[in-house]
Design a protein around this motif. Structure first.
Motif, PDB file in Angstrom:
ATOM      1  N   LYS A  63       0.870  -1.297  -0.049  1.00 30.37           N
ATOM      2  CA  LYS A  63      -0.155   0.076   0.061  1.00 30.37           C
ATOM      3  C   LYS A  63       0.951   1.195  -0.103  1.00 30.37           C
ATOM      4  N   ALA A  64       0.395   2.318  -0.726  1.00 31.07           N
ATOM      5  CA  ALA A  64       1.305   3.447  -0.658  1.00 31.07           C
ATOM      6  C   ALA A  64       1.119   4.208   0.578  1.00 31.07           C
ATOM      7  N   THR A  65       2.064   4.723   0.666  1.00 31.36           N
ATOM      8  CA  THR A  65       2.140   5.435   2.177  1.00 31.36           C
ATOM      9  C   THR A  65       2.082   6.870   1.884  1.00 31.36           C
ATOM     10  N   ASN A  66       1.882   7.532   0.990  1.00 26.84           N
ATOM     11  CA  ASN A  66       1.528   9.045   0.733  1.00 26.84           C
ATOM     12  C   ASN A  66       0.015   9.234  -0.081  1.00 26.84           C
ATOM     13  N   TYR A  67      -0.691   8.591   0.509  1.00 30.23           N
ATOM     14  CA  TYR A  67      -2.111   8.465  -0.294  1.00 30.23           C
ATOM     15  C   TYR A  67      -3.128   8.446   0.722  1.00 30.23           C
ATOM     16  N   LEU A  68      -4.153   9.301   0.786  1.00 27.67           N
ATOM     17  CA  LEU A  68      -5.218   9.677   1.623  1.00 27.67           C
ATOM     18  C   LEU A  68      -6.473   9.490   0.817  1.00 27.67           C
ATOM     19  N   THR A  69      -7.277   8.591   1.252  1.00 25.70           N
ATOM     20  CA  THR A  69      -8.760   8.541   0.499  1.00 25.70           C
ATOM     21  C   THR A  69      -9.734   8.962   1.505  1.00 25.70           C
ATOM     22  N   ILE A  70     -10.766   9.861   0.868  1.00 25.00           N
ATOM     23  CA  ILE A  70     -11.405  10.750   1.614  1.00 25.00           C
ATOM     24  C   ILE A  70     -13.092  10.369   1.280  1.00 25.00           C
ATOM     25  N   GLY A  71     -13.834  10.113   2.294  1.00 28.42           N
ATOM     26  CA  GLY A  71     -15.062  10.026   2.306  1.00 28.42           C
ATOM     27  C   GLY A  71     -15.671  11.222   2.367  1.00 28.42           C
ATOM     28  N   ALA A  72     -17.136  11.268   2.207  1.00 24.53           N
ATOM     29  CA  ALA A  72     -17.979  12.648   2.268  1.00 24.53           C
ATOM     30  C   ALA A  72     -18.870  12.355   3.648  1.00 24.53           C
ATOM     31  N   SER A  73     -18.458  13.676   4.494  1.00 22.76           N
ATOM     32  CA  SER A  73     -19.555  13.863   5.273  1.00 22.76           C
ATOM     33  C   SER A  73     -20.484  15.026   5.193  1.00 22.76           C
ATOM     34  N   GLY A  74     -21.604  14.740   5.864  1.00 21.46           N
ATOM     35  CA  GLY A  74     -22.658  15.770   5.987  1.00 21.46           C
ATOM     36  C   GLY A  74     -22.774  16.263   7.376  1.00 21.46           C
ATOM     37  N   ASP A  75     -24.220  16.973   7.642  1.00 22.44           N
ATOM     38  CA  ASP A  75     -24.269  17.218   8.910  1.00 22.44           C
ATOM     39  C   ASP A  75     -25.684  17.018   9.167  1.00 22.44           C
ATOM     40  N   TYR A  76     -26.204  17.252  10.596  1.00 27.02           N
ATOM     41  CA  TYR A  76     -27.563  16.962  10.872  1.00 27.02           C
ATOM     42  C   TYR A  76     -28.488  17.500   9.863  1.00 27.02           C
ATOM     43  N   SER A  77     -28.234  18.842   9.281  1.00 28.41           N
ATOM     44  CA  SER A  77     -29.152  19.619   8.708  1.00 28.41           C
ATOM     45  C   SER A  77     -29.387  18.776   7.187  1.00 28.41           C
ATOM     46  N   THR A  78     -28.487  18.071   6.732  1.00 29.36           N
ATOM     47  CA  THR A  78     -28.509  17.196   5.822  1.00 29.36           C
ATOM     48  C   THR A  78     -29.173  15.691   5.969  1.00 29.36           C
ATOM     49  N   GLY A  79     -29.082  15.488   7.185  1.00 27.66           N
ATOM     50  CA  GLY A  79     -29.993  14.132   7.455  1.00 27.66           C
ATOM     51  C   GLY A  79     -28.996  13.211   8.037  1.00 27.66           C
TER      52      GLY A  79
END
Length: 198
Positions: A63-79
């Motif tokens: 696995k690459a050590t220089n790689y960051l994978t990002i998921g998407a968060s919302g907030d309570y106003s978006t459910g």
């Protein structure tokens, strides 16, 4: 080669016919101290089971050590604290805001968008903020910093694409949402004395 030290990658696909070439590019970035920040994708899928490329896992299984994978968060106003479209899994490192994010559009306009393509540049922006003050920080140190200082999600969250409630740790490695304030505080504590820009 042009001097970028953080590259946002708001793109992806379910296939990679030339994966060895992409792996070589990721490794080249790593050798040159470049952090790659990649959106996890918007299929509401577990990318440990349903591949999404580019991937931090090389063809030889390392696995690459220089790689960051990002998921998407919302907030309570978006459910939900987790966007219902975000990909997830242990290949996702951390989540960042990706719902109703203002971005530039044509004719000097602005428009709100959803997607991990919005979340990834939020994370890259936090990394860029820190890198601007602490230019000697390595990709590995940056990843460690962002993962340590994220805001833990203590309550259960709805799994994307479904209605089952799970712990945030089941959706990403850190179980956290990126936190710029805490990241800057820790960076100052760890690297502040070395910086000439304080």
């Amino acid at each position: 080669d042009n001097g970028a030290k953080i590259i946002n990658m708001s793109f992806g696909k379910p296939v990679s016919p030339y994966k060895q070439m992409v792996d070589d590019a990721v490794k080249y970035a790593g050798v040159n101290g470049v952090l790659l920040v990649h959106g996890a994708g918007n299929d509401g899928a577990d990318i440990d089971k349903e591949p999404f490329y580019p991937s931090p896992v090389f063809m030889d299984g390392t696995k690459a050590t220089n790689y960051l994978t990002i998921g998407a968060s919302g907030d309570y106003s978006t459910g939900s604290l987790v966007a219902n479209f975000s990909n997830y899994g242990k290949l996702v490192d951390i989540f960042a805001p990706g719902v109703y994010i203002n971005s530039t559009t044509f004719n000097n306009g602005y428009e709100a968008f959803d997607g991990t393509s919005m979340a990834s540049p939020v994370a890259a922006g936090v990394a860029g903020l820190i890198k601007s003050y602490f230019p000697d920080i390595t990709p590995q140190q940056m990843i460690d910093l962002l993962m340590k200082t994220g805001s833990p999600v203590k309550e259960t969250v709805t799994i994307p694409g479904g209605d089952k409630k799970v712990a945030m740790q089941q959706l990403c490695n850190s179980g956290k949402i990126i936190n710029a304030y805490e990241a800057v505080k820790l960076a100052i504590n760890l690297y502040g004395k070395k910086s000439s820009k304080e």
